[in-house]
Design a protein around this motif. Sequence first.
Motif, PDB file in Angstrom:
ATOM      1  N   UNK A 267       0.833  -1.205   0.000  1.00 45.50           N
ATOM      2  CA  UNK A 267       0.000   0.000   0.000  1.00 45.50           C
ATOM      3  C   UNK A 267       0.868   1.255   0.000  1.00 45.50           C
ATOM      4  N   UNK A 268       1.920   1.235   0.807  1.00 39.83           N
ATOM      5  CA  UNK A 268       2.830   2.399   0.830  1.00 39.83           C
ATOM      6  C   UNK A 268       3.495   2.586  -0.521  1.00 39.83           C
ATOM      7  N   UNK A 269       3.956   1.497  -1.137  1.00 38.00           N
ATOM      8  CA  UNK A 269       4.631   1.587  -2.435  1.00 38.00           C
ATOM      9  C   UNK A 269       3.658   2.053  -3.523  1.00 38.00           C
ATOM     10  N   UNK A 270       2.430   1.513  -3.492  1.00 39.19           N
ATOM     11  CA  UNK A 270       1.434   1.920  -4.481  1.00 39.19           C
ATOM     12  C   UNK A 270       1.057   3.389  -4.305  1.00 39.19           C
ATOM     13  N   UNK A 271       0.920   3.824  -3.068  1.00 36.57           N
ATOM     14  CA  UNK A 271       0.559   5.213  -2.825  1.00 36.57           C
ATOM     15  C   UNK A 271       1.621   6.154  -3.381  1.00 36.57           C
ATOM     16  N   UNK A 272       2.882   5.818  -3.148  1.00 38.25           N
ATOM     17  CA  UNK A 272       3.953   6.660  -3.685  1.00 38.25           C
ATOM     18  C   UNK A 272       3.953   6.626  -5.206  1.00 38.25           C
ATOM     19  N   UNK A 273       3.753   5.416  -5.766  1.00 42.84           N
ATOM     20  CA  UNK A 273       3.748   5.307  -7.221  1.00 42.84           C
ATOM     21  C   UNK A 273       2.594   6.056  -7.851  1.00 42.84           C
ATOM     22  N   UNK A 274       1.382   5.903  -7.265  1.00 42.91           N
ATOM     23  CA  UNK A 274       0.221   6.606  -7.811  1.00 42.91           C
ATOM     24  C   UNK A 274       0.393   8.115  -7.684  1.00 42.91           C
ATOM     25  N   UNK A 275       0.905   8.556  -6.541  1.00 45.85           N
ATOM     26  CA  UNK A 275       1.128   9.989  -6.357  1.00 45.85           C
ATOM     27  C   UNK A 275       2.136  10.527  -7.367  1.00 45.85           C
ATOM     28  N   UNK A 276       3.180   9.759  -7.626  1.00 52.54           N
ATOM     29  CA  UNK A 276       4.182  10.198  -8.598  1.00 52.54           C
ATOM     30  C   UNK A 276       3.595  10.235 -10.013  1.00 52.54           C
ATOM     31  N   UNK A 277       2.761   9.228 -10.342  1.00 54.58           N
ATOM     32  CA  UNK A 277       2.178   9.185 -11.686  1.00 54.58           C
ATOM     33  C   UNK A 277       1.121  10.272 -11.882  1.00 54.58           C
ATOM     34  N   UNK A 278       0.419  10.641 -10.791  1.00 57.81           N
ATOM     35  CA  UNK A 278      -0.632  11.651 -10.909  1.00 57.81           C
ATOM     36  C   UNK A 278      -0.102  13.077 -10.731  1.00 57.81           C
ATOM     37  N   UNK A 279       1.167  13.219 -10.450  1.00 53.62           N
ATOM     38  CA  UNK A 279       1.710  14.558 -10.251  1.00 53.62           C
ATOM     39  C   UNK A 279       1.583  15.427 -11.500  1.00 53.62           C
ATOM     40  N   UNK A 280       1.863  14.902 -12.719  1.00 59.04           N
ATOM     41  CA  UNK A 280       1.634  15.745 -13.915  1.00 59.04           C
ATOM     42  C   UNK A 280       0.177  16.159 -14.084  1.00 59.04           C
ATOM     43  N   UNK A 281      -0.765  15.284 -13.680  1.00 57.52           N
ATOM     44  CA  UNK A 281      -2.173  15.654 -13.745  1.00 57.52           C
ATOM     45  C   UNK A 281      -2.473  16.807 -12.796  1.00 57.52           C
ATOM     46  N   UNK A 282      -1.877  16.757 -11.612  1.00 54.75           N
ATOM     47  CA  UNK A 282      -2.038  17.872 -10.683  1.00 54.75           C
ATOM     48  C   UNK A 282      -1.445  19.166 -11.226  1.00 54.75           C
ATOM     49  N   UNK A 283      -0.314  19.053 -11.925  1.00 56.08           N
ATOM     50  CA  UNK A 283       0.280  20.244 -12.528  1.00 56.08           C
ATOM     51  C   UNK A 283      -0.625  20.814 -13.619  1.00 56.08           C
ATOM     52  N   UNK A 284      -1.230  19.910 -14.402  1.00 57.95           N
ATOM     53  CA  UNK A 284      -2.157  20.363 -15.435  1.00 57.95           C
ATOM     54  C   UNK A 284      -3.369  21.038 -14.813  1.00 57.95           C
ATOM     55  N   UNK A 285      -3.888  20.471 -13.736  1.00 55.35           N
ATOM     56  CA  UNK A 285      -5.027  21.070 -13.044  1.00 55.35           C
ATOM     57  C   UNK A 285      -4.661  22.441 -12.480  1.00 55.35           C
ATOM     58  N   UNK A 286      -3.468  22.534 -11.906  1.00 55.82           N
ATOM     59  CA  UNK A 286      -3.034  23.817 -11.336  1.00 55.82           C
ATOM     60  C   UNK A 286      -2.877  24.874 -12.432  1.00 55.82           C
ATOM     61  N   UNK A 287      -2.345  24.442 -13.581  1.00 58.70           N
ATOM     62  CA  UNK A 287      -2.179  25.393 -14.684  1.00 58.70           C
ATOM     63  C   UNK A 287      -3.528  25.899 -15.175  1.00 58.70           C
ATOM     64  N   UNK A 288      -4.523  25.017 -15.234  1.00 56.28           N
ATOM     65  CA  UNK A 288      -5.855  25.445 -15.658  1.00 56.28           C
ATOM     66  C   UNK A 288      -6.508  26.330 -14.612  1.00 56.28           C
ATOM     67  N   UNK A 289      -6.327  26.005 -13.320  1.00 54.92           N
ATOM     68  CA  UNK A 289      -6.968  26.786 -12.259  1.00 54.92           C
ATOM     69  C   UNK A 289      -6.407  28.209 -12.188  1.00 54.92           C
ATOM     70  N   UNK A 290      -5.120  28.380 -12.477  1.00 56.67           N
ATOM     71  CA  UNK A 290      -4.498  29.695 -12.377  1.00 56.67           C
ATOM     72  C   UNK A 290      -4.605  30.517 -13.652  1.00 56.67           C
ATOM     73  N   UNK A 291      -5.149  29.927 -14.706  1.00 58.06           N
ATOM     74  CA  UNK A 291      -5.193  30.622 -15.996  1.00 58.06           C
ATOM     75  C   UNK A 291      -6.332  31.633 -16.009  1.00 58.06           C
TER      76      UNK A 291
END
Length: 470
Positions: free
Chosen positions: A182-206
């Motif tokens: 669970x710890x390994x998956x959480x880190x992996x999922x968080x790392x994989x979803x980080x670009x999605x969060x960046x995309x969301x942040x870019x849209x929110x600040x636009x």
Amino acid sequence: MTQQPDPRTAAPLLPSLRTRVLRRVLVPLAAIWLMGTLASVLVANTFTQRAFDRALLDDASAIAASVRAGSQDLEFTLSPREIRTLLFDQVETVYFAVLRADGSLLAGNAQLPMEALADGEAYRFQDIRYRGQALRAVRLRMDAQAPFEVLTAQTVRARSAMLRSALLYALAPQLALLALLAWWLRRGVQRELQPLGQLQEALAQRDARDLTPLALPPAGTRDLQRLAAAVNDLLARVATGVRAQHEFAGNVAHELRTPLAGIRAQADYALAQAEPAVWREQLAGVLHSEARASHLVDQLLALALADEAQNAMPLVPVALDALVQDCVLRFLARADAQQVDLGARGLDEACQVRAQPLLLEGILNNLVDNALRYGRPPDGTPAQVTLALAREGDEVLLCVLDNGAGLAPGQYQSLRQRWVRGDAGERLGQGAGLGLGIVGRYAQLLGTTLQLHPGPDGRGLAACLRLPVV
């Protein structure tokens, strides 16, 4: 007035994508892992119980070997000390009984509550309670010269302790491994979803007016790349729409300003005069300017309808011959007033096409209106406008023909665009360059294209489109 909730405020009420992914993965995995562990423990426990039962049966067989047939009765040859040695167990308490064929006690404990064996049954294992204890027991029948039965029973403390140990030693490592996963998956999922969060942040600040494409994230999955590309495509379409709206609004303002300014100037001039003849002349000019403005507004509304009607107007069978005949009758009075010979040909046979009546009517109205406006021959010969139908295989060719001056070679393509007027329109100061644009858009909605080419014998203009026959 009901206030709409802010999506950014309402978002924490819903689980995050990371939480949902972990839940979708870990909950079924933990359930399957737990069921597999329990199944392994139960299988191991089953074989362990069989081993304990076999040892219990061996004890009963050893006791049975110490029973002999005497001259008058059965004899039990083991002394109490030998019995304790034979049935010795460091953990469990062992009980036994030897019963004669009539059920009377020969040796051992007389009150072991065990069920009798069925006919032909050599032995049977049973779970019983004796003196407040849970016991595992076996009843063994010996068919010798003098039949007898041996009963042995022992407590189940070792069995229970072994089952608990097996569960503990099986579940504890599995739970530790599951927590590590669970710890390994959480880190992996968080790392994989980080670009999605960046995309969301870019849209929110636009800024809402910023429709430039987003920078695609350098890392991430192909799905994220597709999402970013889809967002950029959407932004490009919105930007195109906004530019078209700005251009549309500017052109509308420009085109309407002229007739409205003329109406105002003529009204001001008429109010400053005292002669009724001047009033009548200026009112006629006002009427002409108002008709031009009304025609422009009607065309703009038709364009708006065409842009919104792409999915709202299904194609149905339409009687094209009747529609053409109605169009001729509708414009006949205007054609007579302008001394134009308006007619139709190819209406002898009924003709049904797959189209949309409103769109077809709009196409005919605009084409006939253009022909009546600009289709006059330059040499003064009588003007003619003809609506023609011609069957060609599985299609019908619908044309509006005139014998006017026609178009210059470079205008056949440009006149299909909005706000582009031909030489006749520029010379006469009429129209806004929307008529053929509307026809082209309507034809696109009908699944066909508007074709412009010289009329018969190279004179005038032929505006045609092909429609499928039902």
